[in-house]
Design a protein around this motif. Structure first.
Motif, PDB file in Angstrom:
ATOM      1  N   PRO A 187       8.575  -0.177   0.351  1.00 16.72           N
ATOM      2  CA  PRO A 187       7.959  -0.889   1.482  1.00 16.72           C
ATOM      3  C   PRO A 187       6.563  -1.422   1.162  1.00 16.72           C
ATOM      4  CG  PRO A 187       8.049   1.469   1.910  1.00 16.72           C
ATOM      5  CD  PRO A 187       8.772   1.231   0.622  1.00 16.72           C
ATOM      6  N   ALA A 188       5.910  -0.864   0.152  1.00 15.23           N
ATOM      7  CA  ALA A 188       4.564  -1.323  -0.183  1.00 15.23           C
ATOM      8  C   ALA A 188       4.581  -2.513  -1.141  1.00 15.23           C
ATOM      9  CB  ALA A 188       3.777  -0.175  -0.811  1.00 15.23           C
ATOM     10  N   ALA A 189       5.738  -2.835  -1.712  1.00 14.76           N
ATOM     11  CA  ALA A 189       5.814  -3.937  -2.681  1.00 14.76           C
ATOM     12  C   ALA A 189       5.705  -5.279  -1.973  1.00 14.76           C
ATOM     13  CB  ALA A 189       7.136  -3.858  -3.441  1.00 14.76           C
ATOM     14  N   THR A 190       5.099  -6.228  -2.654  1.00 17.73           N
ATOM     15  CA  THR A 190       4.997  -7.576  -2.096  1.00 17.73           C
ATOM     16  C   THR A 190       6.250  -8.358  -2.486  1.00 17.73           C
ATOM     17  OG1 THR A 190       3.826  -8.333  -4.063  1.00 17.73           O
ATOM     18  CG2 THR A 190       2.480  -7.611  -2.211  1.00 17.73           C
TER      19      THR A 190
END
Length: 146
Positions: free
Chosen positions: A110-113
């Protein structure tokens, strides 16, 4: 009981038993049992070596069911629950799939762009070799996942 056994050289056993609210007979029975294990405990030790050998040979993938089946094939008659109990006491478990046979194996971060949308969701091309798109879908087949 191990706590008392570890600290018996620094404190009186009777004092430790009184503070921990443990009966003397309970503690001394535990010591006698450790010195002279029953026949079942001795058989369990021998069985543990067989279980560990099978579990190691499988590359730590066999669980209690498969280890039990292999023991039966080797001529060792033992209950599945006993194998399960002994393996659990040692912290040995087989490999398992996290989401089952049909579930996916990847998890989105979820933190990946996300990758940039270079075509602005317009998938029509003006000519050949102008726009390349792909679909990375997992397709489960009999030979594996593609």
């Amino acid at each position: 009981m191990r706590f008392i056994d570890q600290h018996r050289d620094r404190y009186a056993v009777a004092l430790l038993l009184r503070v921990l609210n443990i009966g003397e007979s309970t503690y001394y029975q535990w010591i006698r049992q450790a010195e002279r294990p029953c026949d079942r405990d001795l058989v369990d030790l021998g069985l543990l070596s067989n279980i560990h050998e099978i579990w190691e040979a499988s590359g730590h993938t066999y669980g209690a069911d498969r280890v039990h089946q292999q023991l039966r094939r080797d001529g060792i008659r033992v209950g599945r629950k006993r194998v399960e109990r002994l393996m659990a006491a040692q912290g040995w478990q087989g490999a398992y799939l996290r989401r089952g046979w049909r579930g996916g194996s990847t998890r989105q971060d979820p933190a990946a762009t996300p990758a940039p949308d270079l075509v602005n969701r317009d998938f029509t091309a003006t000519g050949p070799n102008r726009l390349w798109v792909a679909d990375a879908t997992r397709i489960p087949c009999g030979e594996g996942v593609f």
